[in-house]
Design a protein around this motif. Structure first.
Motif, short mmCIF file in Angstrom:
data_model
loop_
_atom_site.label_atom_id
_atom_site.label_comp_id
_atom_site.label_asym_id
_atom_site.label_seq_id
_atom_site.Cartn_x
_atom_site.Cartn_y
_atom_site.Cartn_z
N LEU A 19 0.83 -1.20 0.00
CA LEU A 19 0.00 0.00 0.00
C LEU A 19 0.87 1.26 0.00
O LEU A 19 0.56 2.23 -0.69
CB LEU A 19 -0.94 -0.01 1.20
CG LEU A 19 -1.91 1.16 1.32
CD1 LEU A 19 -2.82 1.25 0.09
CD2 LEU A 19 -2.75 1.03 2.58
N ASN A 20 1.96 1.24 0.74
CA ASN A 20 2.87 2.38 0.77
C ASN A 20 3.49 2.63 -0.60
O ASN A 20 3.67 3.78 -1.01
CB ASN A 20 3.98 2.17 1.80
CG ASN A 20 3.47 2.27 3.21
OD1 ASN A 20 2.51 2.97 3.48
ND2 ASN A 20 4.11 1.56 4.11
N THR A 21 3.80 1.56 -1.30
CA THR A 21 4.34 1.70 -2.65
C THR A 21 3.31 2.35 -3.56
O THR A 21 3.63 3.25 -4.35
CB THR A 21 4.77 0.32 -3.19
OG1 THR A 21 5.73 -0.25 -2.31
CG2 THR A 21 5.35 0.42 -4.59
N LEU A 22 2.07 1.91 -3.45
CA LEU A 22 0.98 2.50 -4.23
C LEU A 22 0.79 3.98 -3.85
O LEU A 22 0.62 4.83 -4.73
CB LEU A 22 -0.31 1.71 -4.03
CG LEU A 22 -1.53 2.22 -4.78
CD1 LEU A 22 -1.31 2.13 -6.30
CD2 LEU A 22 -2.76 1.43 -4.38
N ASN A 23 0.83 4.28 -2.55
CA ASN A 23 0.70 5.67 -2.10
C ASN A 23 1.76 6.55 -2.75
O ASN A 23 1.46 7.62 -3.26
CB ASN A 23 0.85 5.78 -0.58
CG ASN A 23 -0.37 5.31 0.16
OD1 ASN A 23 -1.46 5.25 -0.39
ND2 ASN A 23 -0.18 4.95 1.42
N PHE A 50 6.13 8.35 3.09
CA PHE A 50 6.87 7.93 4.27
C PHE A 50 6.10 8.28 5.55
O PHE A 50 6.00 7.47 6.47
CB PHE A 50 8.25 8.59 4.27
CG PHE A 50 9.16 8.07 5.32
CD1 PHE A 50 9.77 6.83 5.18
CD2 PHE A 50 9.41 8.81 6.46
CE1 PHE A 50 10.62 6.34 6.15
CE2 PHE A 50 10.25 8.32 7.44
CZ PHE A 50 10.85 7.09 7.29
N ILE A 51 5.52 9.48 5.59
CA ILE A 51 4.73 9.90 6.75
C ILE A 51 3.49 9.02 6.87
O ILE A 51 3.15 8.54 7.96
CB ILE A 51 4.36 11.39 6.65
CG1 ILE A 51 5.63 12.24 6.80
CG2 ILE A 51 3.32 11.78 7.70
CD1 ILE A 51 5.47 13.70 6.44
N ILE A 52 2.82 8.77 5.76
CA ILE A 52 1.65 7.88 5.76
C ILE A 52 2.07 6.49 6.22
O ILE A 52 1.37 5.85 7.02
CB ILE A 52 1.00 7.84 4.37
CG1 ILE A 52 0.40 9.20 4.01
CG2 ILE A 52 -0.05 6.74 4.28
CD1 ILE A 52 0.00 9.35 2.55
N SER A 53 3.22 6.03 5.76
CA SER A 53 3.74 4.72 6.14
C SER A 53 3.91 4.61 7.66
O SER A 53 3.57 3.58 8.26
CB SER A 53 5.08 4.46 5.45
OG SER A 53 5.68 3.29 5.93
N TYR A 54 4.43 5.64 8.27
CA TYR A 54 4.62 5.63 9.72
C TYR A 54 3.29 5.36 10.42
O TYR A 54 3.19 4.48 11.28
CB TYR A 54 5.24 6.95 10.21
CG TYR A 54 5.23 7.06 11.70
CD1 TYR A 54 6.14 6.36 12.47
CD2 TYR A 54 4.29 7.85 12.35
CE1 TYR A 54 6.13 6.44 13.86
CE2 TYR A 54 4.26 7.94 13.73
CZ TYR A 54 5.18 7.23 14.48
OH TYR A 54 5.15 7.31 15.85
#
Length: 128
Positions: A19-23, A50-54
């Motif tokens: 999902l982070n890759t897609l974001n 990166f912030i969303i990933s956190y």
């Protein structure tokens, strides 16, 4: 930690990673379409993803409360990940002469569990 909780947590880590890759790609593309140069689009996409990933890792993978202390340590997970990936890719392609298309696959097999463990340590503040 029970083996089943490890499997569930690791599975969530993989899903959130995808999902982070897609974001990143959606944000990068949106910035690009808005007229930003590709490098600014990349940097903006990387930082926002990166912030969303956190937050996704805190809430959905490890189920911990976000905190400034872990947020400030979180970039270490990616520094280690990028360093390991770069070194292993160099070793496989540059030294062992593996195919450049195939070499990233075993690199991921090695680095994803390591990144998971480091991220778990950073976010859960536990011994690994």
């Amino acid at each position: 930690m029970r083996p089943s909780s490890f499997n569930n947590e690791f599975s969530r880590f993989i899903i959130i990673g995808l999902l982070n890759t897609l974001n990143y790609y959606v944000i990068y593309t949106a910035f690009l379409w808005s007229g930003l140069p590709y490098m600014l689009s990349h940097l903006g996409g990387f930082v926002l993803a990166f912030i969303i990933s956190y937050f996704l890792n805190c809430h959905f993978v490890y189920r911990v409360r976000p905190a400034w202390s872990s947020f400030l340590k979180f970039p270490l997970t990616q520094v280690v990940n990028m360093g390991m990936q770069t070194l292993l890719l160099f070793v496989f392609v540059g030294i062992f002469s593996w195919n450049e298309i195939i070499a990233p696959l075993p690199v991921l097999i090695v680095t994803v569990p390591v990144t998971y463990t480091i991220t778990r340590w950073v976010l859960k503040d536990e011994e690994v």
